[in-house]
Design a protein around this motif. Structure first.
Motif, PDB file in Angstrom:
ATOM      1  N   GLN A 150       0.800  -1.216   0.000  1.00  0.00           N
ATOM      2  CA  GLN A 150       0.000   0.000   0.000  1.00  0.00           C
ATOM      3  C   GLN A 150       0.840   1.276   0.000  1.00  0.00           C
ATOM      4  N   ASN A 151       1.961   1.284   0.730  1.00  0.00           N
ATOM      5  CA  ASN A 151       2.838   2.448   0.667  1.00  0.00           C
ATOM      6  C   ASN A 151       3.341   2.661  -0.760  1.00  0.00           C
ATOM      7  N   LEU A 152       3.701   1.571  -1.420  1.00  0.00           N
ATOM      8  CA  LEU A 152       4.193   1.649  -2.791  1.00  0.00           C
ATOM      9  C   LEU A 152       3.090   2.121  -3.738  1.00  0.00           C
ATOM     10  N   TYR A 153       1.896   1.578  -3.577  1.00  0.00           N
ATOM     11  CA  TYR A 153       0.779   1.960  -4.439  1.00  0.00           C
ATOM     12  C   TYR A 153       0.497   3.456  -4.341  1.00  0.00           C
TER      13      TYR A 153
ATOM     14  N   VAL B 107      15.270   6.890 -13.970  1.00  0.00           N
ATOM     15  CA  VAL B 107      16.341   6.571 -13.020  1.00  0.00           C
ATOM     16  C   VAL B 107      16.770   7.838 -12.281  1.00  0.00           C
ATOM     17  N   ALA B 108      16.969   8.924 -13.022  1.00  0.00           N
ATOM     18  CA  ALA B 108      17.400  10.185 -12.421  1.00  0.00           C
ATOM     19  C   ALA B 108      16.321  10.788 -11.527  1.00  0.00           C
ATOM     20  N   ASN B 109      15.089  10.398 -11.751  1.00  0.00           N
ATOM     21  CA  ASN B 109      13.994  10.861 -10.908  1.00  0.00           C
ATOM     22  C   ASN B 109      13.935  10.052  -9.621  1.00  0.00           C
ATOM     23  N   VAL B 110      13.829   8.740  -9.748  1.00  0.00           N
ATOM     24  CA  VAL B 110      13.523   7.875  -8.602  1.00  0.00           C
ATOM     25  C   VAL B 110      14.666   7.795  -7.597  1.00  0.00           C
ATOM     26  N   TYR B 111      15.851   7.410  -8.031  1.00  0.00           N
ATOM     27  CA  TYR B 111      16.913   7.089  -7.073  1.00  0.00           C
ATOM     28  C   TYR B 111      17.435   8.309  -6.317  1.00  0.00           C
ATOM     29  N   PRO B 112      17.789   9.427  -6.979  1.00  0.00           N
ATOM     30  CA  PRO B 112      18.237  10.589  -6.199  1.00  0.00           C
ATOM     31  C   PRO B 112      17.156  11.141  -5.274  1.00  0.00           C
ATOM     32  N   ASN B 113      15.910  11.184  -5.744  1.00  0.00           N
ATOM     33  CA  ASN B 113      14.844  11.740  -4.914  1.00  0.00           C
ATOM     34  C   ASN B 113      14.492  10.828  -3.749  1.00  0.00           C
ATOM     35  N   CYS B 114      14.523   9.527  -3.955  1.00  0.00           N
ATOM     36  CA  CYS B 114      14.311   8.605  -2.836  1.00  0.00           C
ATOM     37  C   CYS B 114      15.451   8.716  -1.819  1.00  0.00           C
ATOM     38  N   PHE B 115      16.662   8.950  -2.319  1.00  0.00           N
ATOM     39  CA  PHE B 115      17.799   9.165  -1.423  1.00  0.00           C
ATOM     40  C   PHE B 115      17.568  10.401  -0.552  1.00  0.00           C
ATOM     41  N   ILE B 116      17.063  11.474  -1.167  1.00  0.00           N
ATOM     42  CA  ILE B 116      16.768  12.703  -0.421  1.00  0.00           C
ATOM     43  C   ILE B 116      15.692  12.457   0.624  1.00  0.00           C
TER      44      ILE B 116
ATOM     45  N   LYS C 290      12.250   4.106   5.668  1.00  0.00           N
ATOM     46  CA  LYS C 290      12.925   4.392   4.400  1.00  0.00           C
ATOM     47  C   LYS C 290      12.298   3.622   3.243  1.00  0.00           C
ATOM     48  N   ILE C 291      12.393   4.217   2.063  1.00  0.00           N
ATOM     49  CA  ILE C 291      11.928   3.548   0.849  1.00  0.00           C
ATOM     50  C   ILE C 291      12.992   2.526   0.452  1.00  0.00           C
ATOM     51  N   SER C 292      12.624   1.266   0.433  1.00  0.00           N
ATOM     52  CA  SER C 292      13.595   0.188   0.214  1.00  0.00           C
ATOM     53  C   SER C 292      14.087   0.161  -1.233  1.00  0.00           C
ATOM     54  N   LYS C 293      15.160  -0.570  -1.459  1.00  0.00           N
ATOM     55  CA  LYS C 293      15.712  -0.707  -2.806  1.00  0.00           C
ATOM     56  C   LYS C 293      14.713  -1.358  -3.751  1.00  0.00           C
ATOM     57  N   ASN C 294      13.998  -2.375  -3.265  1.00  0.00           N
ATOM     58  CA  ASN C 294      13.007  -3.032  -4.119  1.00  0.00           C
ATOM     59  C   ASN C 294      11.851  -2.094  -4.464  1.00  0.00           C
ATOM     60  N   HIS C 295      11.454  -1.283  -3.489  1.00  0.00           N
ATOM     61  CA  HIS C 295      10.406  -0.297  -3.778  1.00  0.00           C
ATOM     62  C   HIS C 295      10.895   0.709  -4.816  1.00  0.00           C
ATOM     63  N   GLN C 296      12.126   1.121  -4.711  1.00  0.00           N
ATOM     64  CA  GLN C 296      12.684   2.080  -5.665  1.00  0.00           C
ATOM     65  C   GLN C 296      12.761   1.484  -7.065  1.00  0.00           C
ATOM     66  N   LEU C 297      13.148   0.215  -7.145  1.00  0.00           N
ATOM     67  CA  LEU C 297      13.223  -0.430  -8.448  1.00  0.00           C
ATOM     68  C   LEU C 297      11.840  -0.538  -9.078  1.00  0.00           C
ATOM     69  N   PHE C 298      10.825  -0.847  -8.269  1.00  0.00           N
ATOM     70  CA  PHE C 298       9.472  -0.932  -8.827  1.00  0.00           C
ATOM     71  C   PHE C 298       8.951   0.455  -9.184  1.00  0.00           C
TER      72      PHE C 298
ATOM     73  N   LEU D 217       5.974  -7.520  -9.113  1.00  0.00           N
ATOM     74  CA  LEU D 217       5.539  -7.430  -7.719  1.00  0.00           C
ATOM     75  C   LEU D 217       5.990  -8.646  -6.923  1.00  0.00           C
ATOM     76  N   SER D 218       5.816  -9.821  -7.531  1.00  0.00           N
ATOM     77  CA  SER D 218       6.227 -11.051  -6.856  1.00  0.00           C
ATOM     78  C   SER D 218       7.748 -11.173  -6.794  1.00  0.00           C
ATOM     79  N   LYS D 219       8.415 -10.846  -7.892  1.00  0.00           N
ATOM     80  CA  LYS D 219       9.867 -10.985  -7.959  1.00  0.00           C
ATOM     81  C   LYS D 219      10.558 -10.082  -6.955  1.00  0.00           C
ATOM     82  N   LEU D 220      10.058  -8.869  -6.801  1.00  0.00           N
ATOM     83  CA  LEU D 220      10.680  -7.896  -5.891  1.00  0.00           C
ATOM     84  C   LEU D 220      10.119  -7.990  -4.482  1.00  0.00           C
ATOM     85  N   ASP D 221       9.137  -8.872  -4.286  1.00  0.00           N
ATOM     86  CA  ASP D 221       8.531  -9.068  -2.968  1.00  0.00           C
ATOM     87  C   ASP D 221       7.989  -7.751  -2.420  1.00  0.00           C
ATOM     88  N   VAL D 222       7.169  -7.077  -3.215  1.00  0.00           N
ATOM     89  CA  VAL D 222       6.554  -5.818  -2.783  1.00  0.00           C
ATOM     90  C   VAL D 222       5.034  -5.944  -2.840  1.00  0.00           C
ATOM     91  N   LEU D 223       4.546  -7.116  -2.407  1.00  0.00           N
ATOM     92  CA  LEU D 223       3.112  -7.360  -2.361  1.00  0.00           C
ATOM     93  C   LEU D 223       2.534  -6.809  -1.064  1.00  0.00           C
TER      94      LEU D 223
END
Length: 547
Positions: A183-186, A364-373, A383-391, A444-450
């Motif tokens: 739900q946080n990811l959604y 990529v330039a949007n998600v990763y630097p901004n999630c880092f911030i 924190k927003i996890s790596k798997n959440h960032q990838l999705f 969703l299943s592969k990254l375990d973000v269900l």
């Protein structure tokens, strides 16, 4: 001698008018049949647990097929009239199809998740979209300048970068709404897609003005100020309409006169439409306005409704939104053959390849630097996890809003350049919806973000198949979870007290918190401890009936 000639002219005009009416009737009949086919196909795919193709993709594919058939067979009808009714109309999209989709999302939204992640949503939507626009603009313009793809001037490249940089709420809701994402990811993905459309539209309008005026630093500063005005003003208008509707229903006392349920429900429908149109008429964002109107009406207005009308409203808005959503994807599919395309130009195909790569790099330039911030200000647990960032990167779906702006570009930048931008956008939409959308359950299943609270399967119950199940699902995501059973005068803001699974960064007020910032310290110094519960209770006392 002239009378027979006039008679012939009248007959010819009558026959021509009759031919146009026949073509228009055929177009409307075709659209109704296509909607029925999409719903039946989606239902059958769901029954057979076929999840590699989303319902949005089904709408696109069926639209493409119908457009191809219409392109071949319309020689028997008035092609112009038929194509006009079958083609995607930006005005019809923005004023008829988009409002119910966005309002339904706000009306069934869980405020705890949405506002709990508001810091990340705003960072991704505002700063991230601006960064994405710059990267896409630079790459498209550079490759065009080098002769490696269709050449756009810098302003034209900026217009294309602005319209393709924003993720799409219609596509996001269509695809993620039927799977059980965390739900946080959604809400991160959905919130970003809604708010960044306001950014994209403002960027597009601002850059379009630069075609007719000189570019300067002051104009950029003015554009930034205009954007802030649009966002804040749109939030205010939407919230104001929602609160006014709540106040009306409080004193109308429909609960004491249950025989007026139909009138009660009918009075509910024009409110979000009025909020959307008021914002648009004021030159603001109807999308943001109607979203916040839905959130406020869910929190306050719905608590003044009878239980029957409350359930009826959930079903009604869900059905209207689903039909409008399906219309959108069918229309986009039809445009592949019935719209003005430039597929015969090799430079357009090279531009598509460059744009698609630029889009992925910009994401990529949007998600990763901004999630880092954002993570710098969050506790380790939040924190927003790596798997959440990838999705988040993977879910950068493009759709109807980019498509509508691209269609407008034909008038803004010229027929040829606009046609190239339109065709490129359509291809990007097709790829992201069909391929990326189809891979969503797997990712969703592969990254375990269900969503672990709803089991381990990524597949949810489609919102239009079973309205009884939908009522239950809405109860899990609405702001008044126990409506009808609880005295609303005693309701605390427990839904907005963010649990361990929900980010609490937005209004953190504990002294000494690791997430303290100078702004928060200033707010506490100026106004004392911020108490969201007290604010909500105060609003309840004014706008919600104590009965």
């Amino acid at each position: 001698m002239e009378a027979p000639v006039e008679k012939v002219d009248v007959l010819a005009a009558t026959e021509e008018a009759g031919g146009e009416e026949a073509s228009e009737a055929l177009a409307l009949l075709t659209q109704m049949i296509l909607i029925i086919i999409v719903f039946i196909v989606g239902w059958q795919l769901e029954k057979r647990h076929v999840h590699w193709i989303s319902e949005a993709a089904v709408g696109l594919i069926i639209g493409v097929a119908a457009g191809g058939i219409a392109y071949v067979t319309t020689h028997e009808f008035n092609v112009s009239s038929y194509a006009d009714w079958m083609n995607f109309d930006p005005d019809f999209f923005f004023f008829a199809l988009l409002p119910p989709i966005i309002f339904d999302a706000g009306y069934s939204l869980d405020p705890a998740y949405f506002f709990g992640n508001f810091d990340a949503i705003c960072t991704l939507a505002f700063l991230g979209t601006f960064v994405s626009c710059i990267i896409i603009t630079a790459m498209v313009w550079t490759f065009g300048f080098l002769g490696l793809c269709y050449k756009l001037n810098f302003i034209q490249a900026g217009l294309f970068g602005s319209l393709i940089s924003a993720t799409d709420p219609v596509t996001t809701l269509a695809i993620l709404g039927n799977v059980r994402a965390d739900q946080n990811l959604y809400y991160l993905i959905f919130g970003e897609s809604v708010l960044n459309d306001a950014v994209a539209i403002v960027l597009y309008q601002t850059l379009n003005e630069f075609q007719h005026q000189k570019f300067s630093a002051s104009s950029v500063g003015k554009a930034f100020g205009v954007f802030l005005l649009i966002f804040v003003g749109s939030c205010f208008i939407g919230s104001a309409f929602g609160l006014l509707s709540s106040l009306f229903y409080r004193y109308a006392q429909f609960r004491k006169e249950s025989e007026y349920n139909i009138v009660e429900a009918c009075l509910l429908v024009p409110v979000p439409v009025a909020a959307y149109m008021a914002a648009e008429a004021a030159g603001l964002s109807g999308i943001v306005s109607i979203l916040f109107c839905g959130i406020v009406m869910a929190r306050y207005t719905r608590q003044n409704l009878t239980e029957t009308t409350s359930k009826m409203s959930l079903s009604f808005f869900k059905v209207v939104a689903k039909v409008a959503e399906t219309f959108v994807f069918i229309y986009m599919g039809l445009s592949l053959f019935l719209g003005h395309q430039t597929f015969t130009m090799p430079s357009m195909w090279f531009m598509f390849i460059v744009s698609f790569i630029a889009m992925l790099m910009a994401r990529v330039a949007n998600v990763y630097p901004n999630c880092f911030i954002v993570n710098l200000r969050r506790s380790p647990r939040e924190k927003i996890s790596k798997n959440h960032q990838l999705f988040l990167w993977f879910s950068g779906l493009r759709g109807a809003i980019a498509f509508a702006l691209a269609m407008k570009s034909t008038n803004d930048v010229g027929e040829e350049a606009g046609g190239v931008m339109f065709s490129t956008t359509l291809l990007i939409v097709l790829v992201t919806v069909i391929i990326f959308g189809g891979m969503t359950p797997f990712m969703l299943s592969k990254l375990d973000v269900l969503d672990k609270s709803n089991g381990d399967t990524p597949y949810g119950t489609p919102s239009y198949h079973n309205l009884d199940s939908e009522h239950q699902r809405m109860k899990d995501h609405q702001s008044d979870r126990d409506m009808g059973e609880v005295d609303m005068s005693e309701v605390e803001m427990s839904e907005l007290e963010l649990s361990a699974d929900v980010s609490s960064m937005a209004l953190q007020t504990d002294v000494g918190s690791s997430s303290d910032t100078p702004l928060r310290k200033f707010i506490r110094t100026a106004s004392g401890k911020i108490n969201v519960q007290e604010i909500d209770k105060t609003i309840h006392k004014v706008f919600v009936s104590p009965e």
